[in-house]
Design a protein around this motif. Structure first.
Motif, short mmCIF file in Angstrom:
data_model
loop_
_atom_site.label_atom_id
_atom_site.label_comp_id
_atom_site.label_asym_id
_atom_site.label_seq_id
_atom_site.Cartn_x
_atom_site.Cartn_y
_atom_site.Cartn_z
N MET A 1 18.10 -20.18 50.71
CA MET A 1 19.36 -19.58 50.24
C MET A 1 19.55 -18.22 50.87
N ASN A 2 20.81 -17.92 51.28
CA ASN A 2 21.10 -16.59 51.81
C ASN A 2 21.22 -15.61 50.64
N ASN A 3 20.48 -14.50 50.71
CA ASN A 3 20.46 -13.55 49.60
C ASN A 3 21.15 -12.24 49.92
N ASP A 86 14.69 -5.20 46.31
CA ASP A 86 14.41 -5.49 44.91
C ASP A 86 15.36 -6.56 44.37
N ILE A 87 16.64 -6.47 44.74
CA ILE A 87 17.62 -7.47 44.30
C ILE A 87 17.22 -8.85 44.81
N VAL A 88 16.85 -8.92 46.08
CA VAL A 88 16.45 -10.19 46.68
C VAL A 88 15.17 -10.72 46.04
N ALA A 89 14.24 -9.82 45.75
CA ALA A 89 12.97 -10.23 45.14
C ALA A 89 13.18 -10.84 43.76
N GLN A 90 14.26 -10.45 43.11
CA GLN A 90 14.57 -11.01 41.79
C GLN A 90 15.27 -12.36 41.89
N ALA A 94 22.18 -9.73 47.09
CA ALA A 94 22.59 -8.34 47.31
C ALA A 94 23.90 -8.36 48.10
N ILE A 95 24.94 -7.81 47.50
CA ILE A 95 26.25 -7.77 48.14
C ILE A 95 26.52 -6.33 48.56
N ILE A 96 26.38 -6.08 49.85
CA ILE A 96 26.56 -4.74 50.40
C ILE A 96 28.02 -4.58 50.79
N ALA A 97 28.74 -3.73 50.08
CA ALA A 97 30.18 -3.63 50.26
C ALA A 97 30.61 -2.20 50.54
#
Length: 311
Positions: A1-3, A86-90, A94-97
């Motif tokens: 899955m793309n995170n 950390d977001i991905v590890a959970q 992660a949405i970088i905007a």
């Protein structure tokens, strides 16, 4: 899955709304990528999302610096990268905007920045620039690093001094350092989404509306509060679009409406620069907006890109 998803685009294009809507669908959190939203107390003029606009979605990299600090791309990456990890590890997305292209590209590449030493070299270079002028400093840089000198204008004092500092501290030109950095595989491989409009006039209309809304929300009072708190008007934060123009109005150099017109024009020019930057990225899937288009339609396009990228 793309995170990891990057949502890029010009000011007032709807990046925050799309980021929140997508985050709700894919169990995501938003990481702001805006060089001005990092400052505390600068909420209205930077269009920082309100609690209502966040809709309960966690947002990161907002209000993480004092307005009198000289924030940098290297500091942004140092702070944002662990948050993304950390977001991905959970197991979340992660949405970088945001619209600060340099920050976004540097975060994704995982740039290794040349050191910022405290050896007094920069202070000596600053004093030399004051004594000899920037023409002499740029000429010195040209003899060391012609490529860097060709890219910089005399008015770009900060980057000229930075390039000389890197050379004096490391023995390597900043051009050589940047080329080595770009040769390193990127830290992340995100899905890139870009927001733009079929007609440029529609984007400009949204910018004009935003400036009017900022004034209604109390931008002048926000600026007064910053000045009253002792924030110097020459700091990087206070030179942002939407602040420096109204500071001039508060000083009696122009009217509020004249300042608002300047903000509209400066914001339009900034939007054009943002689009120029992001269009160099061939990985961006552009979502082109029209006035009659519903937000749900843009979200549907983003959702489809997400599914295809995830295959």
């Amino acid at each position: 899955m793309n995170n990891i998803v990057c949502i890029a685009g010009p000011t007032a294009s709807g990046k925050t709304a799309l980021a929140v809507a997508l985050a709700k669908e894919v169990n995501g959190e938003v990481v702001s990528c805006d060089s001005m939203q990092v400052y505390k107390g600068m909420d209205i003029g930077t269009a920082k999302p309100t609690a209502e606009e966040m809709e309960g979605i966690p947002h990161h990299m907002l209000s993480v610096a004092e307005p009198d600090e000289d924030f940098s791309v290297s500091r942004y990456c140092e702070m944002a990268a662990p948050i993304v990890d950390d977001i991905v590890a959970q197991g979340k997305v992660a949405i970088i905007a945001g619209g600060t292209g340099l920050y976004m590209d540097s975060l994704i590449r995982g740039n290794a920045f040349a050191p910022f030493p405290s050896t007094g070299v920069r202070e000596k270079l600053e004093a030399q620039a004051d004594a000899e002028g920037m023409e002499a400093m740029l000429g010195w840089l040209e003899s060391i690093d012609p490529e860097a000198a060709a890219r910089l204008h005399l008015s770009d004092r900060k980057r000229i001094i930075r390039a000389l500092e890197v050379y004096l501290e490391t023995g390597e030109t900043i051009t050589a350092h940047n080329k080595k950095t770009q040769a390193i595989p990127p830290r992340y491989t995100p899905l890139w989404l870009g927001l733009d409009f079929a007609q440029r006039s529609d984007l400009y209309h949204r910018i004009d509306l935003r400036v009017g809304l900022m004034l209604q929300m109390g931008l002048i009072e926000e600026i007064r509060a910053l000045l009253d708190a002792g924030i110097p008007e020459k700091t990087t934060a206070m030179q942002a679009i939407g602040y420096k123009e109204f500071i001039a109005a508060l000083e009696g150099k122009c009217t509020i409406e004249e300042a608002a017109d300047q903000v509209r024009q400066s914001s339009r020019r900034y939007a054009k620069r943002q689009l120029t930057w992001f269009r160099r990225n061939p990985a961006i899937h552009w979502l082109i907006r029209t006035p009659e288009q519903k937000s749900s339609e843009i979200l549907a396009q983003a959702r489809q890109c997400f599914r295809e990228f995830d295959k």
